[in-house]
Design a protein around this motif. Structure first.
Motif, PDB file in Angstrom:
ATOM      1  N   VAL A   1      -2.651  12.891 -29.942  1.00  0.00           N
ATOM      2  CA  VAL A   1      -3.431  13.221 -31.131  1.00  0.00           C
ATOM      3  C   VAL A   1      -4.421  12.082 -31.364  1.00  0.00           C
ATOM      4  O   VAL A   1      -4.256  10.990 -30.829  1.00  0.00           O
ATOM      5  CB  VAL A   1      -2.511  13.429 -32.361  1.00  0.00           C
ATOM      6  N   GLY A   2      -5.443  12.339 -32.177  1.00  0.00           N
ATOM      7  CA  GLY A   2      -6.429  11.299 -32.490  1.00  0.00           C
ATOM      8  C   GLY A   2      -7.288  10.988 -31.277  1.00  0.00           C
ATOM      9  O   GLY A   2      -7.676  11.887 -30.519  1.00  0.00           O
ATOM     10  N   GLY A   3      -7.563   9.700 -31.074  1.00  0.00           N
ATOM     11  CA  GLY A   3      -8.358   9.309 -29.917  1.00  0.00           C
ATOM     12  C   GLY A   3      -7.675   9.727 -28.627  1.00  0.00           C
ATOM     13  O   GLY A   3      -8.329  10.161 -27.668  1.00  0.00           O
ATOM     14  N   ALA A   4      -6.355   9.622 -28.600  1.00  0.00           N
ATOM     15  CA  ALA A   4      -5.607  10.021 -27.396  1.00  0.00           C
ATOM     16  C   ALA A   4      -5.769  11.510 -27.132  1.00  0.00           C
ATOM     17  O   ALA A   4      -5.828  11.950 -25.974  1.00  0.00           O
ATOM     18  CB  ALA A   4      -4.128   9.663 -27.556  1.00  0.00           C
ATOM     19  N   GLY A   5      -5.870  12.314 -28.192  1.00  0.00           N
ATOM     20  CA  GLY A   5      -6.112  13.749 -28.043  1.00  0.00           C
ATOM     21  C   GLY A   5      -7.499  14.001 -27.483  1.00  0.00           C
ATOM     22  O   GLY A   5      -7.689  14.850 -26.602  1.00  0.00           O
ATOM     23  N   TYR A   6      -8.461  13.229 -28.006  1.00  0.00           N
ATOM     24  CA  TYR A   6      -9.835  13.358 -27.503  1.00  0.00           C
ATOM     25  C   TYR A   6      -9.891  12.992 -26.017  1.00  0.00           C
ATOM     26  O   TYR A   6     -10.511  13.694 -25.217  1.00  0.00           O
ATOM     27  CB  TYR A   6     -10.767  12.470 -28.328  1.00  0.00           C
ATOM     28  N   ASP A   7      -9.218  11.893 -25.649  1.00  0.00           N
ATOM     29  CA  ASP A   7      -9.228  11.474 -24.240  1.00  0.00           C
ATOM     30  C   ASP A   7      -8.564  12.526 -23.341  1.00  0.00           C
ATOM     31  O   ASP A   7      -9.013  12.785 -22.233  1.00  0.00           O
ATOM     32  CB  ASP A   7      -8.481  10.142 -24.067  1.00  0.00           C
ATOM     33  N   ALA A   8      -7.482  13.131 -23.840  1.00  0.00           N
ATOM     34  CA  ALA A   8      -6.718  14.057 -22.998  1.00  0.00           C
ATOM     35  C   ALA A   8      -7.329  15.450 -22.954  1.00  0.00           C
ATOM     36  O   ALA A   8      -7.296  16.115 -21.917  1.00  0.00           O
ATOM     37  CB  ALA A   8      -5.271  14.152 -23.516  1.00  0.00           C
ATOM     38  N   ALA A   9      -7.881  15.913 -24.079  1.00  0.00           N
ATOM     39  CA  ALA A   9      -8.285  17.323 -24.148  1.00  0.00           C
ATOM     40  C   ALA A   9      -9.625  17.537 -24.839  1.00  0.00           C
ATOM     41  O   ALA A   9      -9.995  18.672 -25.125  1.00  0.00           O
ATOM     42  CB  ALA A   9      -7.198  18.126 -24.876  1.00  0.00           C
ATOM     43  N   GLY A  10     -10.342  16.439 -25.132  1.00  0.00           N
ATOM     44  CA  GLY A  10     -11.664  16.584 -25.745  1.00  0.00           C
ATOM     45  C   GLY A  10     -11.636  16.918 -27.225  1.00  0.00           C
ATOM     46  O   GLY A  10     -12.669  17.209 -27.820  1.00  0.00           O
ATOM     47  N   GLN A  11     -10.442  16.885 -27.852  1.00  0.00           N
ATOM     48  CA  GLN A  11     -10.336  17.194 -29.285  1.00  0.00           C
ATOM     49  C   GLN A  11      -9.319  16.253 -29.927  1.00  0.00           C
ATOM     50  O   GLN A  11      -8.280  15.989 -29.321  1.00  0.00           O
ATOM     51  CB  GLN A  11      -9.757  18.588 -29.502  1.00  0.00           C
ATOM     52  N   PRO A  12      -9.583  15.808 -31.178  1.00  0.00           N
ATOM     53  CA  PRO A  12      -8.597  14.928 -31.831  1.00  0.00           C
ATOM     54  C   PRO A  12      -7.265  15.647 -32.102  1.00  0.00           C
ATOM     55  O   PRO A  12      -6.225  14.999 -32.208  1.00  0.00           O
ATOM     56  CB  PRO A  12      -9.274  14.499 -33.124  1.00  0.00           C
ATOM     57  N   LEU A  13      -7.342  16.972 -32.249  1.00  0.00           N
ATOM     58  CA  LEU A  13      -6.096  17.736 -32.395  1.00  0.00           C
ATOM     59  C   LEU A  13      -6.097  18.848 -31.354  1.00  0.00           C
ATOM     60  O   LEU A  13      -6.528  19.982 -31.640  1.00  0.00           O
ATOM     61  CB  LEU A  13      -5.966  18.313 -33.810  1.00  0.00           C
ATOM     62  N   PRO A  14      -5.630  18.571 -30.135  1.00  0.00           N
ATOM     63  CA  PRO A  14      -5.618  19.622 -29.113  1.00  0.00           C
ATOM     64  C   PRO A  14      -4.799  20.823 -29.582  1.00  0.00           C
ATOM     65  O   PRO A  14      -3.813  20.664 -30.310  1.00  0.00           O
ATOM     66  CB  PRO A  14      -4.939  18.931 -27.919  1.00  0.00           C
ATOM     67  N   ASP A  15      -5.217  22.028 -29.168  1.00  0.00           N
ATOM     68  CA  ASP A  15      -4.525  23.256 -29.597  1.00  0.00           C
ATOM     69  C   ASP A  15      -3.029  23.187 -29.304  1.00  0.00           C
ATOM     70  O   ASP A  15      -2.194  23.619 -30.098  1.00  0.00           O
ATOM     71  CB  ASP A  15      -5.112  24.477 -28.870  1.00  0.00           C
ATOM     72  N   GLU A  16      -2.712  22.615 -28.132  1.00  0.00           N
ATOM     73  CA  GLU A  16      -1.302  22.579 -27.749  1.00  0.00           C
ATOM     74  C   GLU A  16      -0.493  21.655 -28.667  1.00  0.00           C
ATOM     75  O   GLU A  16       0.665  21.938 -28.991  1.00  0.00           O
ATOM     76  CB  GLU A  16      -1.187  22.100 -26.297  1.00  0.00           C
ATOM     77  N   THR A  17      -1.128  20.562 -29.109  1.00  0.00           N
ATOM     78  CA  THR A  17      -0.447  19.645 -30.031  1.00  0.00           C
ATOM     79  C   THR A  17      -0.137  20.356 -31.345  1.00  0.00           C
ATOM     80  O   THR A  17       0.983  20.266 -31.873  1.00  0.00           O
ATOM     81  CB  THR A  17      -1.310  18.393 -30.281  1.00  0.00           C
TER      82      THR A  17
END
Ligand code: NAD
Length: 357
Positions: A43-59
């Motif tokens: 989530v957050g920056g890590a979400g952006y790095d992993a999936a291009g969004q601060p709150l990835p849909d899967e999260t």
């Protein structure tokens, strides 16, 4: 019954402090019969790095499917240049909205061992234990209409709307009364009923709900007076309930009474008892990766999770007592260091709490 817990380490010191929470949860599972399934997502920056969004849909989908979410912290300078909707903080707002987390519980506890850390005199704050219940999804931060418009005279004006429905007031009042009932039985509702119609309705509804809680002593206070009383004689309060904006301001003021941002947990709950639990501090980029961060706010967030989402008040108390015990032993991370006490790192502090438990 197996409880599902979603762990969101986030950014900065997030992964370091969450690692200590994992140690604690592992021991609670192994030695205390806690039945949980732990899952982890970015989530957050890590979400952006992993999936291009601060709150990835899967999260978000995993969060919805969990009994509780444990969050480290989000944010970091490397993300400051992103457009607003991609900033790490948006991940938190998305979780609050997506889970309907309308009740924010923010304790301000000053362990007597840390009374020197406050900017107030020790006798005013030692042993302080307040719970602020803040409405989190309504009020002026969300009310419509809102915006900036140009008046007929060509000058611009900004406008926001403060609006609360009776149903919104009643549900936050019930959380606050239930909280007060479990604590010392005193609830102070903070409003501005002398000026605002919304507050008039707030006071009326809170008073009505109070008729269902004869064991709780209800009082009312105007927000300006509450701000004064918080710094004058904070120990007069047990539980405070208030609307979103007042709670935002008063809970930060109350947190600072304790002088140790690394010590304070928080919980945000929805109507189904699902909750998100997190330390009140941010991702502390200035000390990230150095093993210096204080993990106690995160461990105390685990205690709140045990109490509010898993119904394990017994384990929550034991975790809180373990934290008190390591402070008694004289262990301090750098942020709460005192002369003559032993300064330890994040992992040592986590290990000490687990050992005390
Ligand atoms: P911060 O809380 O991260 O840090 C403020 C100060 O307190 C720093 O000096 C930091 O080193 C110290 N500190 C914070 N937590 C600590 C801990 N556990 N142990 C020891 N020291 C600790 O606030 P900030 O510097 O204003 O913000 C940094 C980043 O965090 C920003 O990107 C901000 O947007 C974000 N933030 C996130 C949250 C959240 O995730 N809920 C909350 C606030 C700020």
């Amino acid at each position: 019954m197996t409880h599902k817990i979603l762990i969101l380490p986030g950014d900065g010191i997030g992964p370091e402090i969450i690692a200590e929470a994992r140690k604690l949860l592992d021991v609670l599972q192994r030695d205390f019969g806690l039945d949980v399934e732990l899952r982890e997502a970015p989530v957050g920056g890590a979400g952006y790095d992993a999936a291009g969004q601060p709150l990835p849909d899967e999260t978000l989908a995993l969060a919805r499917d969990s009994d509780a979410v444990l969050l480290g912290a989000v944010g970091g300078p490397q993300y400051d240049g992103l457009p607003r909707e991609l900033r790490p903080e948006r991940g938190l707002l998305g979780l609050r909205a997506g889970l309907g987390l309308f009740a924010n519980l923010r304790p301000a506890i000053l362990y007597p061992q840390l009374a020197e850390a406050s900017t107030l005199r020790p006798e005013v704050v030692a042993g302080l234990d307040i719970m602020i219940v803040r409405e989190l999804t309504g009020g002026i931060y969300f009310g419509q209409p809102r915006g900036i418009r140009t008046r007929e005279d060509g000058l611009r004006e900004g406008f926001n709307t403060l609006v609360y429905g009776e149903d919104e007031i009643e549900r936050i009042a019930r959380v606050a009364f239930d909280t007060a009932r479990r604590r010392n039985g005193r609830l102070c509702s903070v409003d501005k009923a002398n000026v605002l119609e919304v507050s008039e309705l707030w006071r009326e509804v809170v008073t009505r709900v109070g008729q269902d809680y004869s064991e709780v002593a209800l009082s009312h206070m105007y927000v300006d007076n509450a701000a004064m009383q918080l710094v004058r004689a904070p120990k007069q309060f047990d539980v405070i309930v208030t609307k979103n904006m007042f709670g935002d301001i008063l809970s930060d003021a109350a947190a600072m009474l304790t002088g140790s941002i690394g010590m304070l947990p928080s919980a945000s709950l929805n109507e189904r008892g699902q909750g998100m639990y997190e330390p009140i501090h941010g991702s502390a980029p200035d000390i990230a990766g150095q093993g210096k961060a204080n993990p106690l706010a995160t461990l105390l967030s685990v205690a709140m999770l045990l109490r509010h989402s898993l119904g394990r008040d017994d384990l929550a108390r034991q975790v809180e007592q373990a934290v008190g015990h390591v402070l008694d032993q004289g262990l301090r991370t750098a942020d709460i260091a005192q002369p003559g006490k032993q300064v330890v790192g994040t992992a040592e502090m986590g290990d000490a709490v687990v050992a005390a438990l």
